[in-house]
Write a protein that holds these residues in place. Structure first.
Motif, PDB file in Angstrom:
ATOM      1  N   VAL A   1       2.005   6.818  -6.768  1.00  0.00           N
ATOM      2  CA  VAL A   1       1.008   7.819  -7.174  1.00  0.00           C
ATOM      3  C   VAL A   1       1.545   9.221  -6.935  1.00  0.00           C
ATOM      4  CG1 VAL A   1      -1.277   8.745  -6.609  1.00  0.00           C
ATOM      5  CG2 VAL A   1      -0.967   6.293  -6.890  1.00  0.00           C
ATOM      6  N   ILE A   2       2.203   9.431  -5.804  1.00  0.00           N
ATOM      7  CA  ILE A   2       2.798  10.744  -5.534  1.00  0.00           C
ATOM      8  C   ILE A   2       3.837  11.076  -6.604  1.00  0.00           C
ATOM      9  CG2 ILE A   2       4.338  11.989  -3.962  1.00  0.00           C
ATOM     10  CD1 ILE A   2       2.829  10.747  -1.661  1.00  0.00           C
TER      11      ILE A   2
ATOM     12  N   LYS B   1       0.831  -1.207   0.000  1.00  0.00           N
ATOM     13  CA  LYS B   1       0.000   0.000   0.000  1.00  0.00           C
ATOM     14  C   LYS B   1       0.869   1.262   0.000  1.00  0.00           C
ATOM     15  CE  LYS B   1      -2.171   1.127   3.767  1.00  0.00           C
ATOM     16  NZ  LYS B   1      -3.131   1.215   4.885  1.00  0.00           N
ATOM     17  N   TRP B   2       1.942   1.258   0.789  1.00  0.00           N
ATOM     18  CA  TRP B   2       2.837   2.411   0.831  1.00  0.00           C
ATOM     19  C   TRP B   2       3.590   2.571  -0.484  1.00  0.00           C
ATOM     20  CZ3 TRP B   2       2.606   6.318   3.945  1.00  0.00           C
ATOM     21  CH2 TRP B   2       2.006   6.157   5.183  1.00  0.00           C
TER      22      TRP B   2
ATOM     23  N   LEU C   1       2.495   1.735  -3.459  1.00  0.00           N
ATOM     24  CA  LEU C   1       1.540   2.314  -4.412  1.00  0.00           C
ATOM     25  C   LEU C   1       1.285   3.791  -4.112  1.00  0.00           C
ATOM     26  CD1 LEU C   1      -0.994  -0.622  -4.732  1.00  0.00           C
ATOM     27  CD2 LEU C   1       0.661   0.149  -6.428  1.00  0.00           C
ATOM     28  N   PHE C   2       1.234   4.130  -2.839  1.00  0.00           N
ATOM     29  CA  PHE C   2       1.038   5.519  -2.431  1.00  0.00           C
ATOM     30  C   PHE C   2       2.172   6.404  -2.952  1.00  0.00           C
ATOM     31  CE2 PHE C   2       1.851   8.837   0.812  1.00  0.00           C
ATOM     32  CZ  PHE C   2       0.677   9.564   0.679  1.00  0.00           C
ATOM     33  N   PHE C   3       3.416   5.963  -2.770  1.00  0.00           N
ATOM     34  CA  PHE C   3       4.549   6.751  -3.251  1.00  0.00           C
ATOM     35  C   PHE C   3       4.621   6.766  -4.771  1.00  0.00           C
ATOM     36  CE2 PHE C   3       6.170   6.425   1.112  1.00  0.00           C
ATOM     37  CZ  PHE C   3       6.550   7.745   1.303  1.00  0.00           C
TER      38      PHE C   3
ATOM     39  N   ALA D   1       9.248   4.240  -3.717  1.00  0.00           N
ATOM     40  CA  ALA D   1       8.265   3.253  -4.169  1.00  0.00           C
ATOM     41  C   ALA D   1       8.959   1.990  -4.680  1.00  0.00           C
ATOM     42  CB  ALA D   1       7.383   3.849  -5.262  1.00  0.00           C
TER      43      ALA D   1
ATOM     44  N   ALA E   1      10.191  10.150  -4.671  1.00  0.00           N
ATOM     45  CA  ALA E   1       9.037   9.290  -4.395  1.00  0.00           C
ATOM     46  C   ALA E   1       9.119   7.999  -5.205  1.00  0.00           C
ATOM     47  CB  ALA E   1       7.739  10.036  -4.699  1.00  0.00           C
TER      48      ALA E   1
END
Length: 58
Positions: free
Chosen positions: A10-11, A3-4, A6-8, A31, A27
């Motif tokens: 997207v950022i 999840k982290w 994917l979060f980075f 990721a 980022a």
């Protein structure tokens, strides 16, 4: 952990689209690192699961 990662990711994409290349590169590096750690842990736990299952059956 995935999840982290994917979060980075997207950022990184959003920052890249807005022109913040330094933030996007940072980022993206985070990721990639988190994704590699996720894959390594996934393989380790998969192997451990097979070993424990085989010992329980025998």
């Amino acid at each position: 952990m995935l999840k982290w990662a994917l979060f980075f990711a997207v950022i990184a994409v959003i920052a890249g689209l807005l022109g913040f290349t330094g933030i996007a590169a940072g980022a993206a590096a985070i990721a990639k690192f988190l994704f590699v750690v996720f894959l390594i842990l996934c393989v380790v736990f998969l192997v451990l699961g097979f070993i424990v299952t085989k010992k329980m059956i025998d």
